[in-house]
Structure formats: structure tokens, C-alpha cells
Design a protein around this motif. Structure first.
Motif, mmCIF file in Angstrom:
data_model
loop_
_atom_site.group_PDB
_atom_site.id
_atom_site.type_symbol
_atom_site.label_atom_id
_atom_site.label_comp_id
_atom_site.label_asym_id
_atom_site.label_seq_id
_atom_site.Cartn_x
_atom_site.Cartn_y
_atom_site.Cartn_z
ATOM 1 N N ASP A 201 0.950 5.045 8.818
ATOM 2 C CA ASP A 201 0.689 3.823 8.052
ATOM 3 C C ASP A 201 1.987 3.063 7.830
ATOM 4 O O ASP A 201 3.073 3.642 7.731
ATOM 5 N N ILE B 166 3.975 0.358 5.345
ATOM 6 C CA ILE B 166 4.017 -0.201 3.997
ATOM 7 C C ILE B 166 4.941 -1.411 3.992
ATOM 8 O O ILE B 166 6.071 -1.350 4.485
ATOM 9 N N SER B 167 4.418 -2.498 3.444
ATOM 10 C CA SER B 167 5.181 -3.754 3.332
ATOM 11 C C SER B 167 5.712 -4.227 4.680
ATOM 12 O O SER B 167 6.740 -4.898 4.755
ATOM 13 N N GLY B 168 5.037 -3.838 5.737
ATOM 14 C CA GLY B 168 5.391 -4.314 7.056
ATOM 15 C C GLY B 168 6.655 -3.728 7.648
ATOM 16 O O GLY B 168 7.088 -4.153 8.723
ATOM 17 N N LYS B 169 7.253 -2.705 6.964
ATOM 18 C CA LYS B 169 8.499 -2.172 7.524
ATOM 19 C C LYS B 169 8.699 -0.676 7.339
ATOM 20 O O LYS B 169 9.461 -0.071 8.086
ATOM 21 N N ARG C 279 7.417 2.904 7.828
ATOM 22 C CA ARG C 279 6.426 3.711 8.545
ATOM 23 C C ARG C 279 6.392 5.119 7.936
ATOM 24 O O ARG C 279 7.434 5.793 7.864
ATOM 25 N N GLN D 269 5.546 -3.258 -3.746
ATOM 26 C CA GLN D 269 4.137 -2.951 -3.970
ATOM 27 C C GLN D 269 3.449 -2.821 -2.619
ATOM 28 O O GLN D 269 3.579 -3.696 -1.754
ATOM 29 N N ALA D 270 2.760 -1.694 -2.434
ATOM 30 C CA ALA D 270 2.059 -1.449 -1.176
ATOM 31 C C ALA D 270 0.839 -2.360 -1.059
ATOM 32 O O ALA D 270 0.438 -3.037 -2.019
ATOM 33 N N GLU D 271 0.243 -2.330 0.118
ATOM 34 C CA GLU D 271 -0.916 -3.196 0.370
ATOM 35 C C GLU D 271 -2.086 -2.896 -0.555
ATOM 36 O O GLU D 271 -2.883 -3.795 -0.865
ATOM 37 N N ASP D 272 -2.200 -1.654 -1.017
ATOM 38 C CA ASP D 272 -3.301 -1.306 -1.924
ATOM 39 C C ASP D 272 -2.928 -1.521 -3.390
ATOM 40 O O ASP D 272 -3.675 -1.137 -4.287
ATOM 41 N N GLY D 273 -1.779 -2.132 -3.631
ATOM 42 C CA GLY D 273 -1.368 -2.435 -4.996
ATOM 43 C C GLY D 273 -0.491 -1.377 -5.640
ATOM 44 O O GLY D 273 -0.003 -1.582 -6.754
#
Length: 448
Positions: free
Chosen positions: A5, A7-10, A12, A79-83
Motif C-alpha cells: 500500500d 500512503i500519501s503517494g510516497k 510504500r 494523514q493517510a487516505e483513510d484519515g
């Protein structure tokens, strides 16, 4: 969350290092820089808990403003994609002091003095910024191993810390309602529940750790929590040398002073503590100072596969700690090498800490700790060498000036000698005058 996955586009996700009821810690790789870090993620539902968020982001703020190789580095937060909020920290290899004490017992005096002097220097950086740690214990001191084999102690878990004068942090509690902090390492003022806690409380906690490291036993032991608090507040500890007479008296005196119940009589500042420990180390015989196996210069044994923030870690397990702690136990992999994700414990109403995982053979770990601490160590060596070169150059310049002065004086002396010789030669070469004739009564030179 699962491996792979982003997180924040950078960041892994590589593998989990530990997990618990409050969140998880992962080894991650920054896809933009290809550097590995540890990332601590708070559960999304806890982002609505004000106290949990306060501890979580306090950790990031405190560690972010303290720049010292003895304090774990925090590089990012978000903050991750799920908040879910997260903190990005350096990924460390090594073991916690708690694990070291469990596996190796008492620490050699020179080694203990060197480590704690270094920790005190880092603590000084926090205290001058008005930050008191308030939860120092062996599980929050991580012995980070550098590529050179050097051991760099790191202070972890500023989540329970408090800025001087701020009282709201005093009322943060765990889910069970217990005041945050580790009872065995609490200062008398903490045990009394005083609101005004300053840096001298941290010095007490370091004193308890030093006593334990040197004697392999706690200075205060009791059957239960209440009895322990009473002992800390009222009972004197056994003088260190009465328990471990092999400890040099200079070092023992420092530790006993750190454990003075009246904080007005205690060592007052972290800088003073560092200087006293360094002086005690310098007073030790040279063979003791230079024969430190496993000191900051090296760690002879392989690191344990567990580091628990509460000090209840076990070899071969990952962060198995008591109720309310950050991580749950996980079975350790059988492959060699250890990568420890630093989990500072500020996150979630729990005493966070360091979480360990086995490293696969094929992985390399370009850690922030390696670059930061190795650069600091290298700079120190360069500065020492530059100082030596300056001294050598100054001595050479003095020798050159002295030689030039001697040559000048010799030349002047030689010139004076040559002028004197020429004058004497000229005088000898002058023709002598004809003697005057004397005539008396017609007789030449009659003799009278």
C-alpha cells in the motif's frame, strides 16, 4: 493496511513491525528518495480522541524540534487516505537498553557512564526548550548500532513529555485511568503527584537507570504499586558501592547524588550531569576506559529480536509488552539481522516504544540514523583532526620563526666579525711613522 500500500503517494508499506489496539508500526520506503523509515499509524477511529491525538502529535512536535544524535529523528507527519494520522521516524537497528540489561546483566561502569553522559547531552537539548520527558526508563533508551559498529544511545517516546509550565498534560491518563509514567523510574515529586515537574525529575529517572545498569537491581523494590510509591518518597536507597563495590567511587557518587529525594539537593541540570559523568569516566584507569566491549564504539553480540517500551520485552518476540502498550507480540522470523522501527509511544494512551522485526538478507537499510549519527561522528573526528593539524601548523610556524631569528642573529654576528676583521687588517696595513731624531749637545740619541 497491507504490504505494498502507498500512503500519501510516497510511503510504500514494506512489512509490519508491530501492532496493537491503538494502531500499527510499519517499515516503509519513500518511493521518491528510496530511503527506508519507520511509520507509526494511529487507528482512524482514534483520530477523534482528543487525548490520543494530543499525545500523538506532541511526539512529532517535540522530536521535530530537538536536533541531537541522542534523540530519535522525526521526519514527517500527515494523514493517510483513510484519515489515520501518522508519524515518519528513522528506522533503527539495535536493541533497547531494557533488552540489554535482561540479556547481559550489569553494564561495565565505563560503558554505562559513556552511554548516560551521551543521553544527558541529548536530554539537555530538550530541557533548554522547556520540555521534560517524564517517562525515562530502559525501554525508552535505544542502543542504535551504526554500520561502523558504534553504539549511539537514542531517547525515545516524548509522548508523555510536558512543556514547562503547561499543566494540561498532567491530566492525560490511560484507558485504565492510571497516570502515565513508569512507576519504578518515577521521581519522588512524580510519586507525590506534584504538578510542577521539571528537568530534575528526568535526572532522577536516569539515576535509577544508571543504578540498575551498574548493579543489575532496582534501588527501590516493593510488593505493589502503593508500597513502591511510598518507598520512592520516603526510603533511602542503598548506596551504590554497598551493592556494587567494584564501581569507581567517582561514578558511584554521581549516581547517589542523582537519587537525592530533595530535588533542590539533586544534580540540577542535564549539562551538569553530563559533565560529572564525563569527569567520572576520565578518572577511570585507561585500561578500563579503552577496554569497553560493547560501548558506543562497538556491540559485540547480536541485537535481541525484541524491544518493549514497557521494559517487558522477550528475546524472539516482537514488542511483547504489558496492557496499555503500543504493540502486541508477534512471532519473530528466523532469518538473521534485525531492523527496529522506533515507535516512540506518544500515540495512543500507551507507553510506546521500539518495535523490532527480522530483516530479510536481500534488503538493505539506508537509515536516517546511519546518515545522521555517522555524519555527526565523522564531523567530530574531522574537527579533532583539524584541531591537531592547527596545533602542528602553529608549532611548525613557531619553529620556522625561531629558526629565521637565529639565522638573522647569526648573520648579524658574522657581519660584525667581518667588519672587525677588516678594520684590524686595515690598521695593520697602515705604514709606521719615522722615529723622531733626538740630538743633545751634538750627540744623537744620547739616551737621556
Amino acid at each position: 493496511m497491507k504490504p505494498g500500500d502507498l500512503i500519501s503517494g510516497k510511503y510504500r508499506l514494506l512489512r509490519p513491525l508491530g501492532s496493537g489496539g491503538m494502531g500499527s508500526v510499519w517499515a516503509v520506503r519513500n518511493e521518491l528518495t528510496h530511503r527506508d523509515f519507520a511509520i507509526k499509524v494511529l487507528l482512524p477511529e482514534l483520530s477523534k480522541n482528543r487525548e490520543a491525538l494530543q499525545r500523538f502529535f506532541q511526539e512529532a512536535r517535540v522530536c521535530g524540534q530537538i536536533r541531537h544524535p541522542a534523540v530519535v529523528d522525526v521526519f514527517d507527519m500527515g494523514q493517510a487516505e483513510d484519515g489515520a494520522p501518522y508519524i515518519v521516524m528513522e528506522l533503527l537497528e539495535g536493541e533497547g537498553l531494557d533488552t540489554r540489561l535482561k540479556t547481559a546483566g550489569a553494564v561495565p561502569p565505563a560503558e554505562a557512564a559513556e552511554w548516560m553522559a551521551f543521553v544527558a547531552r541529548g536530554l539537555e537539548e530538550a530541557h533548554v526548550r522547556g520540555v521534560v520527558h517524564r517517562d525515562l526508563k530502559p525501554g525508552n533508551i535505544f542502543l542504535a548500532r551504526q554500520p561502523t559498529g558504534e553504539i549511539v544511545p537514542k531517547i525515545l517516546d516524548f509522548g508523555v513529555s510536558k512543556a514547562s509550565g503547561a499543566k494540561e498534560a498532567d491530566h492525560i491518563r490511560t484507558m485504565s485511568g492510571a497516570v502515565l509514567g513508569s512507576p519504578a523510574y518515577m521521581s519522588p515529586e512524580q510519586a507525590r503527584g506534584e504538578e510542577e515537574i521539571d528537568g530534575r525529575s528526568d535526572i532522577w529517572s536516569l539515576g535509577v537507570m544508571l543504578y540498575e545498569a551498574l548493579t543489575a537491581q532496582h534501588p527501590f523494590v516493593a510488593a505493589n504499586y502503593n508500597a513502591l510509591m511510598v518507598a520512592i518518597m520516603t526510603q533511602p536507597h542503598a548506596p551504590l558501592r554497598s551493592v556494587a563495590p567494584e564501581v569507581p567511587p567517582e561514578l558511584a557518587a554521581v549516581v547517589d547524588r542523582m537519587l537525592t529525594k530533595d530535588r533542590a539537593q539533586r544534580i540540577g541540570q542535564a549539562r551538569e550531569l553530563a559533565e560529572r559523568l564525563e569527569a567520572a569516566l576520565a578518572a577511570m584507569p585507561a585500561d578500563v576506559r579503552h577496554g569497553m566491549g560493547g560501548s558506543r564504539r562497538s556491540m559485540g553480540s547480536s541485537p535481541s529480536l525484541s524491544v518493549g517500551a514497557s521494559g517487558a520485552s522477550r528475546s524472539g518476540r516482537l514488542g511483547m509488552i504489558t496492557e496499555g502498550s503500543w504493540s502486541k507480540g508477534r512471532g519473530a522470523r528466523s532469518r538473521p539481522g534485525v531492523v527496529v522501527g522506533v515507535a516512540l509511544g506518544a500515540a495512543v494512551l500507551a507507553a510506546g516504544g521500539v518495535l523490532a522485526a527480522t530483516q530479510w538478507r536481500s534488503e538493505t537499510v539506508p537509515m536516517a540514523a546511519r546518515s545522521s549519527s555517522a555524519v555527526v561522528a565523522s564531523l567530530a573526528r574531522v574537527e579533532r583532526r583539524l584541531a591537531e593539524l592547527k596545533e602542528e601548523a602553529a608549532a611548525a610556524e613557531q619553529a620556522r620563526l625561531k629558526a629565521e631569528e637565529q639565522a638573522r642573529l647569526a648573520a648579524e654576528e658574522q657581519a660584525r666579525a667581518e667588519r672587525a676583521a677588516q678594520a684590524a687588517k686595515a690598521l695593520n696595513a697602515r705604514p709606521s711613522a719615522t722615529p723622531r731624531r733626538s740630538v743633545h749637545g751634538g750627540v744623537e740619541n744620547p739616551g737621556f
